[in-house]
Design a protein around this motif. Structure first.
Motif, PDB file in Angstrom:
ATOM      1  N   THR A  13     -85.100  66.859  -1.518  1.00  0.00           N
ATOM      2  CA  THR A  13     -86.222  66.039  -1.058  1.00  0.00           C
ATOM      3  C   THR A  13     -87.205  66.868  -0.244  1.00  0.00           C
ATOM      4  O   THR A  13     -88.426  66.802  -0.461  1.00  0.00           O
ATOM      5  CB  THR A  13     -85.712  64.865  -0.202  1.00  0.00           C
ATOM      6  OG1 THR A  13     -84.853  64.045  -1.004  1.00  0.00           O
ATOM      7  CG2 THR A  13     -86.871  64.021   0.303  1.00  0.00           C
ATOM      8  N   HIS A  14     -86.704  67.661   0.699  1.00  0.00           N
ATOM      9  CA  HIS A  14     -87.573  68.484   1.536  1.00  0.00           C
ATOM     10  C   HIS A  14     -88.340  69.506   0.699  1.00  0.00           C
ATOM     11  O   HIS A  14     -89.549  69.707   0.894  1.00  0.00           O
ATOM     12  CB  HIS A  14     -86.747  69.200   2.608  1.00  0.00           C
ATOM     13  CG  HIS A  14     -86.217  68.277   3.660  1.00  0.00           C
ATOM     14  ND1 HIS A  14     -85.137  68.594   4.459  1.00  0.00           N
ATOM     15  CD2 HIS A  14     -86.603  67.032   4.037  1.00  0.00           C
ATOM     16  CE1 HIS A  14     -84.888  67.586   5.284  1.00  0.00           C
ATOM     17  NE2 HIS A  14     -85.765  66.635   5.040  1.00  0.00           N
ATOM     18  N   THR A  64     -90.910  67.745  -1.595  1.00  0.00           N
ATOM     19  CA  THR A  64     -92.015  67.250  -0.784  1.00  0.00           C
ATOM     20  C   THR A  64     -92.956  68.385  -0.397  1.00  0.00           C
ATOM     21  O   THR A  64     -94.186  68.233  -0.416  1.00  0.00           O
ATOM     22  CB  THR A  64     -91.486  66.560   0.484  1.00  0.00           C
ATOM     23  OG1 THR A  64     -90.677  65.444   0.104  1.00  0.00           O
ATOM     24  CG2 THR A  64     -92.627  66.066   1.361  1.00  0.00           C
ATOM     25  N   GLN A  97     -95.011  69.275  -3.362  1.00  0.00           N
ATOM     26  CA  GLN A  97     -95.969  68.209  -3.637  1.00  0.00           C
ATOM     27  C   GLN A  97     -97.106  68.226  -2.612  1.00  0.00           C
ATOM     28  O   GLN A  97     -98.277  68.011  -2.978  1.00  0.00           O
ATOM     29  CB  GLN A  97     -95.260  66.858  -3.626  1.00  0.00           C
ATOM     30  CG  GLN A  97     -96.115  65.702  -4.099  1.00  0.00           C
ATOM     31  CD  GLN A  97     -95.292  64.502  -4.516  1.00  0.00           C
ATOM     32  OE1 GLN A  97     -95.313  64.086  -5.668  1.00  0.00           O
ATOM     33  NE2 GLN A  97     -94.532  63.935  -3.591  1.00  0.00           N
ATOM     34  N   THR A  98     -96.794  68.501  -1.360  1.00  0.00           N
ATOM     35  CA  THR A  98     -97.815  68.590  -0.314  1.00  0.00           C
ATOM     36  C   THR A  98     -98.814  69.693  -0.624  1.00  0.00           C
ATOM     37  O   THR A  98    -100.019  69.567  -0.339  1.00  0.00           O
ATOM     38  CB  THR A  98     -97.157  68.832   1.053  1.00  0.00           C
ATOM     39  OG1 THR A  98     -96.270  67.737   1.347  1.00  0.00           O
ATOM     40  CG2 THR A  98     -98.195  68.948   2.151  1.00  0.00           C
ATOM     41  N   ARG A 100     -92.252  61.708  -8.685  1.00  0.00           N
ATOM     42  CA  ARG A 100     -92.035  60.305  -8.359  1.00  0.00           C
ATOM     43  C   ARG A 100     -90.949  59.730  -9.264  1.00  0.00           C
ATOM     44  O   ARG A 100     -91.082  59.751 -10.484  1.00  0.00           O
ATOM     45  CB  ARG A 100     -93.334  59.504  -8.522  1.00  0.00           C
ATOM     46  CG  ARG A 100     -93.204  58.027  -8.151  1.00  0.00           C
ATOM     47  CD  ARG A 100     -94.550  57.332  -8.212  1.00  0.00           C
ATOM     48  NE  ARG A 100     -94.443  55.900  -7.951  1.00  0.00           N
ATOM     49  CZ  ARG A 100     -94.350  55.352  -6.748  1.00  0.00           C
ATOM     50  NH1 ARG A 100     -94.355  56.137  -5.681  1.00  0.00           N
ATOM     51  NH2 ARG A 100     -94.269  54.050  -6.588  1.00  0.00           N
TER      52      ARG A 100
END
Length: 243
Positions: free
Chosen positions: A188-189, A192, A195-196, A203
């Motif tokens: 997840t980290h 993310t 994606q950032t 998704r």
């Protein structure tokens, strides 16, 4: 069912063979559809079939303990599953799981060993393929010790895109965790962070590579190292589709 003329173009190893050997190999193959999450091989079990993916791709993992495994490679239309038969070993060393559904050329293991005896170019090609595979496995074994999860995730996403032949593909959190050998929170980290930076969109397991060049820069050095080994031994790979 697709014709074998389509399959010739679809798998790089077969397409590179001389015409006689190519036709001999294809005459002993069936074109089948591989379904997502199907298990094609288990460690220590007898290899009964050989697969030359066309537009499918296969994840190769090795067990770490009774509840965990880690992905160590992918096989797409550049390669073959079951090449170790040419070494005279008919037991699978790895767990093979369909990660991307699609077509594959399938051959019975006994027929494959018989065909090898009369197709010298195929034997030489598979020998080089196994050399590249061993070099890439060594790189993969060292990767987790020296590279952070975000860079490793970028690498595996690039490898998956190369074999999916599309910037869009599906990978669950659980599968990514197995792939990287980390907990889901680590995935997840890392996802993310990518994606950032607008390198990917992620998704509900649906991934889109938005910036292929940026993802390559974010990847660990193992991605380029593996590609360099392939290009030097097997020849230039086709360019992947950009995100």
């Amino acid at each position: 069912m697709p014709s074998h003329s389509t399959a010739i173009v679809g798998n790089g190893l077969i397409g590179a063979l001389p015409r006689r050997e190519r036709l001999q190999l294809l005459a002993n193959c069936d074109t089948v559809d591989l379904v997502l999450s199907d298990i094609l091989a288990e460690p220590g079990q007898r290899i009964r079939q050989v697969h030359f993916p066309i537009d499918s791709f296969i994840s190769l993992t090795t067990p770490v303990n009774e509840r965990a495994c880690i992905e160590i490679g992918l096989v797409g239309n550049e390669g073959v599953l079951g090449a170790t038969l040419m070494l005279g070993v008919d037991m699978s060393p790895l767990h093979a799981l369909v990660q991307g559904g699609g077509r594959s050329l399938r051959m019975d293991a006994r027929r494959f060993k018989a065909v090898l005896d009369s197709t010298p170019t195929l034997r030489r090609t598979l020998g080089r393929y196994l050399y590249v595979t061993m070099a890439q496995l060594a790189q993969t074994a060292a990767c987790p010790r020296f590279h952070v999860v975000e860079a490793r995730l970028a690498r595996w996403l690039l490898m998956t895109q190369d074999r999916a032949h599309s910037p869009h593909f599906h990978l669950t959190h659980e599968f990514l965790a197995h792939m990287l050998g980390v907990r889901r929170v680590g995935v997840t980290h890392a996802a993310t962070a990518l994606q950032t930076r607008k390198l990917i969109s992620y998704r509900r397991g649906n991934i889109t590579v938005l910036d292929r060049k940026g993802l390559e820069r974010a990847s660990c050095s193992c991605y380029l190292a593996n590609n360099a080994v392939w290009d030097s031994v097997m020849g230039q790979r086709p360019a992947p589709r950009a995100g």
